[in-house]
Write a protein that holds these residues in place. Structure first.
Motif, PDB file in Angstrom:
ATOM      1  N   GLY A  23      91.910  -3.249  58.498  1.00 22.76           N
ATOM      2  CA  GLY A  23      91.360  -2.073  59.170  1.00 22.76           C
ATOM      3  C   GLY A  23      91.686  -1.983  60.642  1.00 22.76           C
ATOM      4  O   GLY A  23      92.060  -0.922  61.143  1.00 22.76           O
ATOM      5  N   LEU A  24      91.544  -3.092  61.375  1.00 20.77           N
ATOM      6  CA  LEU A  24      91.803  -3.037  62.814  1.00 20.77           C
ATOM      7  C   LEU A  24      93.282  -2.825  63.117  1.00 20.77           C
ATOM      8  O   LEU A  24      93.617  -2.172  64.111  1.00 20.77           O
ATOM      9  CB  LEU A  24      91.293  -4.310  63.502  1.00 20.77           C
ATOM     10  N   ALA A  25      94.174  -3.344  62.281  1.00 21.04           N
ATOM     11  CA  ALA A  25      95.610  -3.095  62.484  1.00 21.04           C
ATOM     12  C   ALA A  25      95.920  -1.615  62.262  1.00 21.04           C
ATOM     13  O   ALA A  25      96.713  -1.025  63.008  1.00 21.04           O
ATOM     14  CB  ALA A  25      96.438  -3.960  61.536  1.00 21.04           C
ATOM     15  N   LYS A  27      93.764   0.824  62.667  1.00 19.05           N
ATOM     16  CA  LYS A  27      93.149   1.482  63.825  1.00 19.05           C
ATOM     17  C   LYS A  27      94.076   1.402  65.031  1.00 19.05           C
ATOM     18  O   LYS A  27      94.317   2.405  65.714  1.00 19.05           O
ATOM     19  CB  LYS A  27      91.805   0.818  64.124  1.00 19.05           C
ATOM     20  N   ASP A  28      94.626   0.217  65.315  1.00 21.61           N
ATOM     21  CA  ASP A  28      95.515   0.041  66.466  1.00 21.61           C
ATOM     22  C   ASP A  28      96.759   0.923  66.358  1.00 21.61           C
ATOM     23  O   ASP A  28      97.167   1.552  67.329  1.00 21.61           O
ATOM     24  CB  ASP A  28      95.931  -1.428  66.608  1.00 21.61           C
ATOM     25  N   GLU A  29      97.367   0.960  65.190  1.00 24.14           N
ATOM     26  CA  GLU A  29      98.571   1.786  64.988  1.00 24.14           C
ATOM     27  C   GLU A  29      98.265   3.263  65.190  1.00 24.14           C
ATOM     28  O   GLU A  29      99.038   3.988  65.822  1.00 24.14           O
ATOM     29  CB  GLU A  29      99.145   1.569  63.586  1.00 24.14           C
ATOM     30  N   LEU A  30      97.149   3.713  64.640  1.00 24.52           N
ATOM     31  CA  LEU A  30      96.780   5.123  64.772  1.00 24.52           C
ATOM     32  C   LEU A  30      96.425   5.475  66.217  1.00 24.52           C
ATOM     33  O   LEU A  30      96.748   6.563  66.691  1.00 24.52           O
ATOM     34  CB  LEU A  30      95.632   5.462  63.826  1.00 24.52           C
ATOM     35  N   GLU A  31      95.781   4.553  66.914  1.00 26.52           N
ATOM     36  CA  GLU A  31      95.459   4.802  68.323  1.00 26.52           C
ATOM     37  C   GLU A  31      96.735   4.924  69.150  1.00 26.52           C
ATOM     38  O   GLU A  31      96.812   5.765  70.050  1.00 26.52           O
ATOM     39  CB  GLU A  31      94.572   3.679  68.874  1.00 26.52           C
ATOM     40  N   GLU A  32      97.727   4.119  68.821  1.00 22.04           N
ATOM     41  CA  GLU A  32      99.004   4.215  69.531  1.00 22.04           C
ATOM     42  C   GLU A  32      99.665   5.566  69.255  1.00 22.04           C
ATOM     43  O   GLU A  32     100.165   6.225  70.163  1.00 22.04           O
ATOM     44  CB  GLU A  32      99.927   3.077  69.091  1.00 22.04           C
ATOM     45  N   GLU A  37      91.398   6.863  71.365  1.00 24.02           N
ATOM     46  CA  GLU A  37      90.611   5.900  70.600  1.00 24.02           C
ATOM     47  C   GLU A  37      90.217   6.493  69.248  1.00 24.02           C
ATOM     48  O   GLU A  37      89.800   7.651  69.159  1.00 24.02           O
ATOM     49  CB  GLU A  37      89.352   5.509  71.379  1.00 24.02           C
ATOM     50  N   ILE A  38      90.376   5.702  68.218  1.00 22.73           N
ATOM     51  CA  ILE A  38      89.927   6.078  66.876  1.00 22.73           C
ATOM     52  C   ILE A  38      88.644   5.297  66.608  1.00 22.73           C
ATOM     53  O   ILE A  38      88.666   4.068  66.581  1.00 22.73           O
ATOM     54  CB  ILE A  38      90.984   5.731  65.797  1.00 22.73           C
ATOM     55  N   HIS A  39      87.554   5.981  66.430  1.00 23.72           N
ATOM     56  CA  HIS A  39      86.268   5.328  66.200  1.00 23.72           C
ATOM     57  C   HIS A  39      86.147   4.868  64.753  1.00 23.72           C
ATOM     58  O   HIS A  39      86.712   5.484  63.841  1.00 23.72           O
ATOM     59  CB  HIS A  39      85.119   6.284  66.550  1.00 23.72           C
ATOM     60  N   HIS A  40      85.418   3.777  64.571  1.00 23.99           N
ATOM     61  CA  HIS A  40      85.194   3.232  63.228  1.00 23.99           C
ATOM     62  C   HIS A  40      84.601   4.290  62.299  1.00 23.99           C
ATOM     63  O   HIS A  40      84.925   4.330  61.114  1.00 23.99           O
ATOM     64  CB  HIS A  40      84.257   2.012  63.280  1.00 23.99           C
ATOM     65  N   GLY A  41      83.727   5.141  62.855  1.00 19.83           N
ATOM     66  CA  GLY A  41      83.088   6.189  62.068  1.00 19.83           C
ATOM     67  C   GLY A  41      84.049   7.247  61.571  1.00 19.83           C
ATOM     68  O   GLY A  41      83.725   8.027  60.680  1.00 19.83           O
ATOM     69  N   ARG A  42      85.228   7.292  62.141  1.00 19.91           N
ATOM     70  CA  ARG A  42      86.268   8.202  61.662  1.00 19.91           C
ATOM     71  C   ARG A  42      87.210   7.473  60.712  1.00 19.91           C
ATOM     72  O   ARG A  42      87.596   8.009  59.672  1.00 19.91           O
ATOM     73  CB  ARG A  42      87.066   8.774  62.836  1.00 19.91           C
ATOM     74  N   LEU A  43      87.598   6.270  61.084  1.00 18.68           N
ATOM     75  CA  LEU A  43      88.595   5.542  60.309  1.00 18.68           C
ATOM     76  C   LEU A  43      88.109   5.137  58.931  1.00 18.68           C
ATOM     77  O   LEU A  43      88.747   5.458  57.922  1.00 18.68           O
ATOM     78  CB  LEU A  43      89.053   4.296  61.079  1.00 18.68           C
ATOM     79  N   TYR A  44      87.003   4.412  58.873  1.00 15.28           N
ATOM     80  CA  TYR A  44      86.604   3.806  57.602  1.00 15.28           C
ATOM     81  C   TYR A  44      86.194   4.800  56.517  1.00 15.28           C
ATOM     82  O   TYR A  44      86.553   4.621  55.358  1.00 15.28           O
ATOM     83  CB  TYR A  44      85.570   2.707  57.837  1.00 15.28           C
ATOM     84  N   PRO A  45      85.500   5.897  56.851  1.00 15.05           N
ATOM     85  CA  PRO A  45      85.250   6.900  55.798  1.00 15.05           C
ATOM     86  C   PRO A  45      86.550   7.507  55.258  1.00 15.05           C
ATOM     87  O   PRO A  45      86.663   7.795  54.064  1.00 15.05           O
ATOM     88  CB  PRO A  45      84.390   7.959  56.494  1.00 15.05           C
ATOM     89  N   ASN A  46      87.550   7.676  56.122  1.00 10.47           N
ATOM     90  CA  ASN A  46      88.831   8.216  55.670  1.00 10.47           C
ATOM     91  C   ASN A  46      89.602   7.193  54.838  1.00 10.47           C
ATOM     92  O   ASN A  46      90.268   7.562  53.870  1.00 10.47           O
ATOM     93  CB  ASN A  46      89.647   8.711  56.863  1.00 10.47           C
ATOM     94  N   LEU A  47      89.518   5.917  55.199  1.00 10.41           N
ATOM     95  CA  LEU A  47      90.114   4.879  54.354  1.00 10.41           C
ATOM     96  C   LEU A  47      89.451   4.883  52.985  1.00 10.41           C
ATOM     97  O   LEU A  47      90.123   4.815  51.955  1.00 10.41           O
ATOM     98  CB  LEU A  47      89.965   3.501  55.009  1.00 10.41           C
TER      99      LEU A  47
END
Length: 97
Positions: A23-25, A27-32, A37-47
């Motif tokens: 997940g954090l990798a 997140k890092d790629e998407l933020e780049e 910043e991509i918040h956990h509340g956005r990333l994990y529900p979409n995953l």
């Protein structure tokens, strides 16, 4: 794939291009890419959404860390999307010559 958001499609492309990212990798790629910043509340529900749709599988590295891999269906969906995109991009390239 038509029912995915643009963010979910980007998540799918990113997972397909990595070797079992966690997940954090992701997140890092998407933020780049998004340069924000991509918040956990956005990333994990979409995953979870792409996992629920059968496009991605989620595995467990340890009790705290999951990894993600694209499924055969997810790969087919990406290929179909690229073909669809290419019919428009190729016509732009042809008309510019």
């Amino acid at each position: 794939m038509y029912d995915l958001t643009a963010f979910q499609r980007d998540v799918l492309y990113m997972i397909a291009g990595q070797d079992e990212p966690h997940g954090l990798a992701i997140k890092d790629e998407l933020e780049e890419y998004y340069e924000t910043e991509i918040h956990h509340g956005r990333l994990y529900p979409n995953l979870d959404e792409v996992v629920d749709k059968g496009l991605v599988e989620k595995g467990e590295l340890d009790k705290r860390t999951n990894y993600y891999t694209i499924t055969a269906r997810g790969q087919r969906e990406l290929e179909a999307r690229r073909e669809w995109e290419n019919q428009y991009v190729e016509s732009l390239t042809s008309s510019a010559e």
